[in-house]
Write an enzyme that holds these catalytic residues in place. Structure first.
Site, PDB file in Angstrom:
ATOM      1  N   GLY A  46       1.037  -1.047  -0.046  1.00 20.87           N
ATOM      2  CA  GLY A  46       0.096  -0.198   0.077  1.00 20.87           C
ATOM      3  C   GLY A  46       0.773   1.389  -0.026  1.00 20.87           C
ATOM      4  N   GLN A  51       3.870   9.952   0.531  1.00 20.26           N
ATOM      5  CA  GLN A  51       4.648   9.346   0.071  1.00 20.26           C
ATOM      6  C   GLN A  51       5.408   9.241  -0.483  1.00 20.26           C
ATOM      7  OE1 GLN A  51       2.726   5.226   1.775  1.00 20.26           O
ATOM      8  NE2 GLN A  51       4.311   5.060   2.817  1.00 20.26           N
ATOM      9  N   CYS A  95       4.958  -0.576   7.367  1.00 23.34           N
ATOM     10  CA  CYS A  95       4.456   1.161   6.545  1.00 23.34           C
ATOM     11  C   CYS A  95       6.548   0.916   5.552  1.00 23.34           C
ATOM     12  CB  CYS A  95       4.353   2.134   7.204  1.00 23.34           C
ATOM     13  SG  CYS A  95       4.368   3.580   6.586  1.00 23.34           S
ATOM     14  N   LEU A  96       6.302   1.768   5.052  1.00 25.58           N
ATOM     15  CA  LEU A  96       7.137   1.843   4.052  1.00 25.58           C
ATOM     16  C   LEU A  96       8.181   3.065   4.347  1.00 25.58           C
ATOM     17  CD1 LEU A  96       6.435   0.924  -0.122  1.00 25.58           C
ATOM     18  CD2 LEU A  96       7.611  -0.224   1.670  1.00 25.58           C
ATOM     19  N   HIS A 137      -4.801   2.179   6.973  1.00 22.04           N
ATOM     20  CA  HIS A 137      -3.783   2.480   7.207  1.00 22.04           C
ATOM     21  C   HIS A 137      -2.984   3.808   6.136  1.00 22.04           C
ATOM     22  CE1 HIS A 137       1.115   1.600   8.004  1.00 22.04           C
ATOM     23  NE2 HIS A 137       0.968   2.243   6.486  1.00 22.04           N
ATOM     24  N   GLU A 138      -3.654   3.642   5.094  1.00 21.95           N
ATOM     25  CA  GLU A 138      -3.558   4.125   3.873  1.00 21.95           C
ATOM     26  C   GLU A 138      -4.850   5.233   3.597  1.00 21.95           C
ATOM     27  OE1 GLU A 138      -1.479   3.930   2.635  1.00 21.95           O
ATOM     28  OE2 GLU A 138      -0.760   2.106   2.583  1.00 21.95           O
ATOM     29  N   HIS A 141      -3.152   7.595   6.593  1.00 24.07           N
ATOM     30  CA  HIS A 141      -1.858   8.218   5.461  1.00 24.07           C
ATOM     31  C   HIS A 141      -2.407   9.512   5.213  1.00 24.07           C
ATOM     32  CE1 HIS A 141       1.936   6.735   5.504  1.00 24.07           C
ATOM     33  NE2 HIS A 141       1.599   4.981   5.697  1.00 24.07           N
TER      34      HIS A 141
HETATM   35 NI    NI Z   1       2.206   3.508   5.454  1.00 28.05          NI
END
Ligand code: NI
Length: 170
Positions: A46, A51, A95-96, A137-138, A141
């Protein structure tokens, strides 16, 4: 299609609240394909626009077919909103923007979200398990909410060194 660097914890843009997309056109479709390429380059499931340093309310998700709740992947969500949430699941989340950090996070088990697809058509997605977790989660963000905000004091202490290094950009 461009692969963009992923913003890490400490980048101010990650705390910005996304701006709803007014018109779903070529610019947003290009953003979606750039976000997918950037996510796949890092083996993520995701990614939210912040990001890659953008503030449009756009996120992309690609979970394995057996966890996709029958939804065709990848999924691009424009202006997503959670409209229903129920139950509870606790599971490991990464998370990236937080490399090498994995913590147990409590989430709703099932969510229903509304969004616009890349043709600008209103859609809904009904998800459980990993897909539900990814959607939550997204959307976090897009509201400037990050994995660290879900950490307990104990989890923060356990990850303090990694978090400090990320903030310093090393
Ligand atoms: Ni994330």
């Amino acid at each position: 299609m461009a692969v963009n660097a992923i913003m890490k914890y400490g980048s101010p843009v990650l705390r910005e609240k996304a701006v709803p997309v007014a018109v779903v056109g070529e610019a947003v479709r290009t953003l979606v394909s750039d976000m997918l390429a950037s996510m796949y380059a890092e083996n993520g499931v995701g990614l939210a626009a912040e990001q890659i340093g953008r503030t449009e309310a756009v996120c992309v998700i690609d979970v394995p077919a057996e966890q996709a709740c029958g939804v065709k992947m990848p999924l691009a969500l424009i202006n997503p909103q959670i409209v229903e949430a129920e139950g509870e699941q606790v599971g490991q989340e990464g998370c990236l923007s937080f490399p090498d950090v994995y913590v147990n996070v409590r989430r709703a088990e099932r969510v229903k979200a509304s969004y616009l697809d890349t043709d600008g058509h209103p859609q809904t997605v009904d998800a459980t398990g990993l897909l539900s977790r990814a959607i939550q989660h997204e959307i976090d963000h897009l509201n400037g909410v990050l994995l660290v905000d879900h950490m307990s004091p104990v989890q923060k202490v356990a990850n303090a060194g990694k978090l400090k290094r990320m903030k310093r950009g090393v």
